[in-house]
Design an enzyme around this catalytic site. Structure first.
Site, short mmCIF file in Angstrom:
data_model
loop_
_atom_site.label_atom_id
_atom_site.label_comp_id
_atom_site.label_asym_id
_atom_site.label_seq_id
_atom_site.Cartn_x
_atom_site.Cartn_y
_atom_site.Cartn_z
N PHE A 50 -25.21 -45.06 35.23
CA PHE A 50 -24.06 -45.84 35.74
C PHE A 50 -23.33 -44.99 36.76
O PHE A 50 -22.83 -43.91 36.44
CB PHE A 50 -23.15 -46.27 34.58
CG PHE A 50 -23.81 -47.25 33.66
CD1 PHE A 50 -24.68 -46.81 32.66
CD2 PHE A 50 -23.61 -48.61 33.82
CE1 PHE A 50 -25.32 -47.71 31.83
CE2 PHE A 50 -24.25 -49.53 32.99
CZ PHE A 50 -25.11 -49.08 32.00
N VAL A 101 -23.32 -42.12 31.99
CA VAL A 101 -22.23 -42.43 32.91
C VAL A 101 -21.97 -41.19 33.75
O VAL A 101 -21.82 -40.09 33.21
CB VAL A 101 -20.93 -42.72 32.13
CG1 VAL A 101 -19.86 -43.24 33.06
CG2 VAL A 101 -21.20 -43.69 31.01
N CYS A 102 -21.92 -41.35 35.05
CA CYS A 102 -21.71 -40.20 35.93
C CYS A 102 -20.27 -39.69 35.80
O CYS A 102 -19.32 -40.43 36.03
CB CYS A 102 -22.00 -40.56 37.37
SG CYS A 102 -21.61 -39.19 38.47
N VAL A 103 -20.15 -38.42 35.46
CA VAL A 103 -18.82 -37.84 35.22
C VAL A 103 -17.98 -37.84 36.51
O VAL A 103 -16.79 -38.17 36.48
CB VAL A 103 -18.96 -36.42 34.61
CG1 VAL A 103 -19.70 -35.46 35.51
CG2 VAL A 103 -17.59 -35.85 34.28
#
Lengths: 153, 112
Positions: A50, A101-103
């Site tokens: 994501f 999920v991309c930080v």
């Protein structure tokens, strides 16, 4: 065949989304249908990453946000497809999916704090079950280990 | 592994341009062979007039990260009356047919 999916657009409830009821289903919803279909056909799903506005889907909507009501009442005008993140969570439970999920994208959109970003292993409370926060290296890794990497934008 | 990034967002979409540059730089750190194809409003990212200083600085880093293959779609330049000789990166201009070959010659295409 081994697939990875990149979900780049919101599911319709995010503040930066501009979807109207007349618009086609947003990329997040299409990606979900695609994932269900490929699993049903016996393919494997290495990772769903994501990124961009897609990170909104991994979090419980803010109860003060304009589209938040859609979470408890799917099918309303605000989000005709319900909360896509919840459906990803359910799919992940069935098939043990790797939902990442991309930080940095989550940080840029204010979904997590700097502190949470530095300790992604301590999942923040608003993160839906089945999702984990990690970095862009997971995107490269997904591309390397999959036969097909498909972006939904 | 050969990775092609197709970039369509205008420089004014700051969040999205940041996301795409981050992904490009990360992939290059992992020693992948990277090419960029700018098309539609994405070609505006290459113009010196683009009002996004951070993006310009980051695009300037690409060569240092070993990213040298930069393409722009000719049709997108023509319809916006742009001339690639002023672009902030050395850019090769290609047409639709060549863009198709470019896509076919890469293992993975990221579409941002």
């Amino acid at each position: 065949m081994i697939f990875s999916l990149i979900v780049y657009s919101s599911s319709g409830h995010s503040p930066s989304g501009t979807e109207s009821s007349a618009a086609p289903p947003p990329g997040g919803q299409t990606a979900l249908h695609f994932a269900k279909t490929l699993l049903a056909h016996g393919h494997s799903l290495y990772r769903v990453f994501f990124y961009g506005d897609g990170v909104h889907q991994a979090f419980l909507p803010d109860s003060n946000a304009p589209g938040a009501a859609a979470y408890s009442a799917p099918g309303t005008h605000a989000a005709p497809h319900g909360h896509t993140g919840k459906q990803w969570s359910d799919l992940s439970k069935q098939h043990q999916l790797d939902l990442v999920v991309c930080v940095s994208a989550a940080l840029k959109r204010g979904l997590i704090s700097e502190e949470e970003g530095q300790h992604p292993e301590q999942a923040c409370l608003r993160l839906l079950p089945g999702f984990q926060i990690s970095g862009l290296g997971q995107l490269t890794d997904a591309a390397i280990h999959s036969d097909r990497t498909i972006t939904f934008r | 592994m050969k990775i092609l990034f197709i970039i369509k967002r205008p420089p004014s979409d700051r969040l999205f341009t940041r996301d795409s540059i981050d992904a490009i730089l990360t992939c290059s750190v992992f020693d992948q062979q990277i090419a960029l194809l700018f098309m539609e409003d994405g070609v505006l990212q290459l113009t010196p007039e683009a009002d996004n200083q951070e993006l310009k600085e980051q695009l300037g880093l690409l060569a240092m990260y070993g990213v040298q293959e930069v393409y722009a779609l000719r049709e997108s330049l023509v319809s916006r009356q742009l001339d690639q000789s002023h672009f902030i990166l050395p850019t090769q201009c290609i047409d639709h047919r060549q863009a198709g070959q470019l896509i076919a010659s890469h293992d993975t295409v990221f579409h941002f």
